[in-house]
Design a protein around this motif. Structure first.
Motif, PDB file in Angstrom:
ATOM      1  N   HIS A  60      41.118  31.239  27.956  1.00 52.54           N
ATOM      2  CA  HIS A  60      40.270  32.389  28.225  1.00 52.54           C
ATOM      3  C   HIS A  60      41.102  33.669  28.159  1.00 52.54           C
ATOM      4  O   HIS A  60      42.134  33.775  28.835  1.00 52.54           O
ATOM      5  N   THR A  61      40.673  34.623  27.367  1.00 54.04           N
ATOM      6  CA  THR A  61      41.367  35.906  27.314  1.00 54.04           C
ATOM      7  C   THR A  61      40.658  36.909  28.216  1.00 54.04           C
ATOM      8  O   THR A  61      39.420  36.940  28.291  1.00 54.04           O
ATOM      9  N   VAL A  62      41.461  37.695  28.911  1.00 48.24           N
ATOM     10  CA  VAL A  62      40.937  38.657  29.886  1.00 48.24           C
ATOM     11  C   VAL A  62      41.582  40.015  29.629  1.00 48.24           C
ATOM     12  O   VAL A  62      42.810  40.107  29.502  1.00 48.24           O
ATOM     13  N   ASN A  63      40.775  41.044  29.564  1.00 44.40           N
ATOM     14  CA  ASN A  63      41.282  42.406  29.401  1.00 44.40           C
ATOM     15  C   ASN A  63      41.412  43.018  30.789  1.00 44.40           C
ATOM     16  O   ASN A  63      40.453  43.579  31.333  1.00 44.40           O
ATOM     17  N   GLY A  64      42.593  42.887  31.381  1.00 47.65           N
ATOM     18  CA  GLY A  64      42.778  43.372  32.738  1.00 47.65           C
ATOM     19  C   GLY A  64      44.207  43.783  33.017  1.00 47.65           C
ATOM     20  O   GLY A  64      45.102  43.600  32.191  1.00 47.65           O
ATOM     21  N   ALA A  65      44.421  44.343  34.195  1.00 49.84           N
ATOM     22  CA  ALA A  65      45.730  44.859  34.594  1.00 49.84           C
ATOM     23  C   ALA A  65      46.701  43.720  34.889  1.00 49.84           C
ATOM     24  O   ALA A  65      46.301  42.617  35.267  1.00 49.84           O
ATOM     25  N   GLU A  66      47.995  44.009  34.720  1.00 50.09           N
ATOM     26  CA  GLU A  66      49.055  43.039  35.029  1.00 50.09           C
ATOM     27  C   GLU A  66      49.288  43.042  36.533  1.00 50.09           C
ATOM     28  O   GLU A  66      50.174  43.709  37.056  1.00 50.09           O
ATOM     29  N   PHE A  67      48.496  42.260  37.237  1.00 49.88           N
ATOM     30  CA  PHE A  67      48.487  42.277  38.700  1.00 49.88           C
ATOM     31  C   PHE A  67      49.760  41.710  39.315  1.00 49.88           C
ATOM     32  O   PHE A  67      50.008  41.879  40.509  1.00 49.88           O
ATOM     33  N   TRP A  68      50.577  41.033  38.536  1.00 49.71           N
ATOM     34  CA  TRP A  68      51.793  40.407  39.044  1.00 49.71           C
ATOM     35  C   TRP A  68      53.011  41.329  38.964  1.00 49.71           C
ATOM     36  O   TRP A  68      54.067  41.002  39.471  1.00 49.71           O
ATOM     37  N   GLY A  69      52.881  42.467  38.298  1.00 49.36           N
ATOM     38  CA  GLY A  69      54.033  43.336  38.076  1.00 49.36           C
ATOM     39  C   GLY A  69      53.887  44.675  38.766  1.00 49.36           C
ATOM     40  O   GLY A  69      52.851  45.002  39.356  1.00 49.36           O
ATOM     41  N   GLY A  70      54.940  45.466  38.709  1.00 49.39           N
ATOM     42  CA  GLY A  70      54.923  46.791  39.308  1.00 49.39           C
ATOM     43  C   GLY A  70      55.195  46.755  40.791  1.00 49.39           C
ATOM     44  O   GLY A  70      55.376  45.695  41.406  1.00 49.39           O
ATOM     45  N   ASP A  71      55.212  47.938  41.391  1.00 46.91           N
ATOM     46  CA  ASP A  71      55.524  48.054  42.815  1.00 46.91           C
ATOM     47  C   ASP A  71      54.286  48.119  43.688  1.00 46.91           C
ATOM     48  O   ASP A  71      54.370  47.987  44.904  1.00 46.91           O
ATOM     49  N   ASP A  72      53.123  48.359  43.096  1.00 46.12           N
ATOM     50  CA  ASP A  72      51.888  48.482  43.859  1.00 46.12           C
ATOM     51  C   ASP A  72      51.076  47.193  43.796  1.00 46.12           C
ATOM     52  O   ASP A  72      51.221  46.390  42.873  1.00 46.12           O
ATOM     53  N   THR A 103      39.964  42.963  38.468  1.00 47.64           N
ATOM     54  CA  THR A 103      38.580  42.525  38.640  1.00 47.64           C
ATOM     55  C   THR A 103      38.112  41.649  37.490  1.00 47.64           C
ATOM     56  O   THR A 103      37.353  40.687  37.682  1.00 47.64           O
ATOM     57  N   ALA A 104      38.592  41.972  36.282  1.00 51.64           N
ATOM     58  CA  ALA A 104      38.169  41.199  35.109  1.00 51.64           C
ATOM     59  C   ALA A 104      38.575  39.738  35.235  1.00 51.64           C
ATOM     60  O   ALA A 104      37.818  38.831  34.861  1.00 51.64           O
ATOM     61  N   LEU A 105      39.762  39.482  35.770  1.00 49.63           N
ATOM     62  CA  LEU A 105      40.223  38.105  35.936  1.00 49.63           C
ATOM     63  C   LEU A 105      39.435  37.393  37.027  1.00 49.63           C
ATOM     64  O   LEU A 105      39.074  36.212  36.877  1.00 49.63           O
ATOM     65  N   LEU A 106      39.180  38.090  38.123  1.00 54.09           N
ATOM     66  CA  LEU A 106      38.369  37.502  39.191  1.00 54.09           C
ATOM     67  C   LEU A 106      36.988  37.129  38.675  1.00 54.09           C
ATOM     68  O   LEU A 106      36.477  36.032  38.946  1.00 54.09           O
ATOM     69  N   ASP A 107      36.385  38.039  37.930  1.00 54.82           N
ATOM     70  CA  ASP A 107      35.042  37.781  37.395  1.00 54.82           C
ATOM     71  C   ASP A 107      35.049  36.618  36.401  1.00 54.82           C
ATOM     72  O   ASP A 107      34.152  35.757  36.417  1.00 54.82           O
ATOM     73  N   ALA A 108      36.071  36.580  35.528  1.00 58.25           N
ATOM     74  CA  ALA A 108      36.123  35.522  34.521  1.00 58.25           C
ATOM     75  C   ALA A 108      36.315  34.159  35.166  1.00 58.25           C
ATOM     76  O   ALA A 108      35.694  33.162  34.774  1.00 58.25           O
ATOM     77  N   THR A 109      37.194  34.103  36.153  1.00 55.95           N
ATOM     78  CA  THR A 109      37.456  32.824  36.834  1.00 55.95           C
ATOM     79  C   THR A 109      36.224  32.351  37.586  1.00 55.95           C
ATOM     80  O   THR A 109      35.841  31.174  37.510  1.00 55.95           O
ATOM     81  N   SER A 110      35.619  33.254  38.322  1.00 58.11           N
ATOM     82  CA  SER A 110      34.436  32.887  39.101  1.00 58.11           C
ATOM     83  C   SER A 110      33.282  32.469  38.187  1.00 58.11           C
ATOM     84  O   SER A 110      32.510  31.562  38.523  1.00 58.11           O
ATOM     85  N   ALA A 111      33.171  33.094  37.030  1.00 60.24           N
ATOM     86  CA  ALA A 111      32.098  32.731  36.096  1.00 60.24           C
ATOM     87  C   ALA A 111      32.252  31.295  35.621  1.00 60.24           C
ATOM     88  O   ALA A 111      31.267  30.563  35.476  1.00 60.24           O
ATOM     89  N   VAL A 112      33.492  30.878  35.380  1.00 57.14           N
ATOM     90  CA  VAL A 112      33.748  29.503  34.924  1.00 57.14           C
ATOM     91  C   VAL A 112      33.464  28.506  36.040  1.00 57.14           C
ATOM     92  O   VAL A 112      32.797  27.483  35.826  1.00 57.14           O
ATOM     93  N   PHE A 113      33.933  28.794  37.241  1.00 61.99           N
ATOM     94  CA  PHE A 113      33.883  27.792  38.302  1.00 61.99           C
ATOM     95  C   PHE A 113      32.663  27.872  39.204  1.00 61.99           C
ATOM     96  O   PHE A 113      32.490  27.042  40.070  1.00 61.99           O
ATOM     97  N   SER A 114      31.822  28.840  38.971  1.00 69.43           N
ATOM     98  CA  SER A 114      30.538  28.843  39.679  1.00 69.43           C
ATOM     99  C   SER A 114      29.574  27.883  39.004  1.00 69.43           C
ATOM    100  O   SER A 114      28.522  27.565  39.564  1.00 69.43           O
ATOM    101  N   GLY A 115      29.961  27.374  37.802  1.00 70.11           N
ATOM    102  CA  GLY A 115      29.144  26.385  37.116  1.00 70.11           C
ATOM    103  C   GLY A 115      29.584  24.993  37.506  1.00 70.11           C
ATOM    104  O   GLY A 115      29.533  24.609  38.679  1.00 70.11           O
TER     105      GLY A 115
END
Length: 282
Positions: free
Chosen positions: A250-262, A267-279
């Motif tokens: 699954h490709t997701v257009n979202g921010a690199e949540f694992w990097g940076g100082d903040d 949200t795109a990854l959360l939505d994509a994951t939940s869409a798959v596993f809510s089924g």
């Protein structure tokens, strides 16, 4: 391991005893108003990425619990709020921790067990799954090569050295690896890693992993995702299909949540994951 009390859906922290010492866990009780879906064991990333991804892990854990999954997050030995120093962490010990956590979940749920790994935690989950009874894996931006993870980690050290580097400071990951071999440990961003852990991570590669029949959902961030990563996923899908493994990329257009100082939310990854596993639970 002592079980937390069950009542309404909530997040409950607790510790369990494991050799050596104790491990910190977060238990997410499943929504009692929906059909139970099974259990999900979270496998966190390496070093500081554990802290940077806690927010995303918490949000998705709550989403899974709302769907009816029992979710357990564990800080592995030497990581987060568990006992031990980071430099005492070992790959095999982390897999033993996952084994204890998986047994704890199986004692409390009748449904399928899924492993959910982030970054290096994805590769650790794959390695652990070779000898575990799991229905599937959820991979968030996983490393498929342990050596690539360590090289990226060492590049953080190179960046540190560039700021106040003496003339003879290492200028490449190869030079840092040579330094590590001599001293036995190396410190990067406040995390000291030892040779045995580096060797074990270096030796782990997804192409050498033989999974039991299961379903793998790989979520990759990128705009666009690199052709090389897509090719890697395709090669693994073909290889694993011979063993009854189905890989969904699954490709997701979202921010690199694992990097940076903040702390970053994707949200795109959360939505994509939940869409798959809510089924289906697959």
């Amino acid at each position: 391991m002592n079980a937390p009390l069950l009542s309404t859906p909530r997040v409950e922290p607790f510790f369990f005893d494991a050799e050596p010492g104790t491990r910190f866990c977060l238990y997410h009780a499943p929504n009692p108003h929906v059909e139970p879906r099974g259990a999900i064991l979270y496998v966190h990333p390496f070093a500081e990425e554990l802290n940077r991804t806690r927010r995303m892990a918490s949000l998705q854990s709550r989403a899974f619990a709302a769907m009816g999954y029992t979710v357990l997050q564990i800080d592995l030995f030497g990581c987060g709020d568990s006992c031990g120093e980071f430099n005492a962490g070992r790959w095999e010990l982390w897999k033993l921790d996952l084994g204890v956590a998986a047994r704890w979940l199986r004692d409390r749920t009748n449904g399928p067990l899924l492993l959910w790994g982030v970054r290096l935690g994805g590769l650790l989950a794959l390695d652990f799954a070779q000898h575990a009874q799991v229905a599937g894996l959820i991979l968030w931006q996983p490393f498929m090569s342990g050596r690539a993870c360590i090289n990226q980690f060492l590049r953080l050290r190179l960046a540190e050295l560039q700021q106040n580097a003496p003339a003879n400071a290492p200028r490449s990951t190869a030079a840092l690896r040579a330094q590590l071999a001599v001293h036995g440990v190396i410190e990067v961003g406040g995390y000291e890693v030892a040779v045995p852990l580096v060797k074990a991570i270096d030796a782990c590669h997804a192409s050498n992993i033989k999974l039991p029949p299961c379903t793998v959902h790989w979520f990759a961030n990128g705009d666009p995702v690199s052709p090389r990563l897509i090719a890697t996923a395709g090669a693994l899908a073909t290889q694993w299909a011979n063993d009854g493994v189905t890989l969904h990329f699954h490709t997701v257009n979202g921010a690199e949540f694992w990097g940076g100082d903040d702390v970053i939310e994707c949200t795109a990854l959360l939505d994509a994951t939940s869409a798959v596993f809510s089924g289906s639970a697959s």
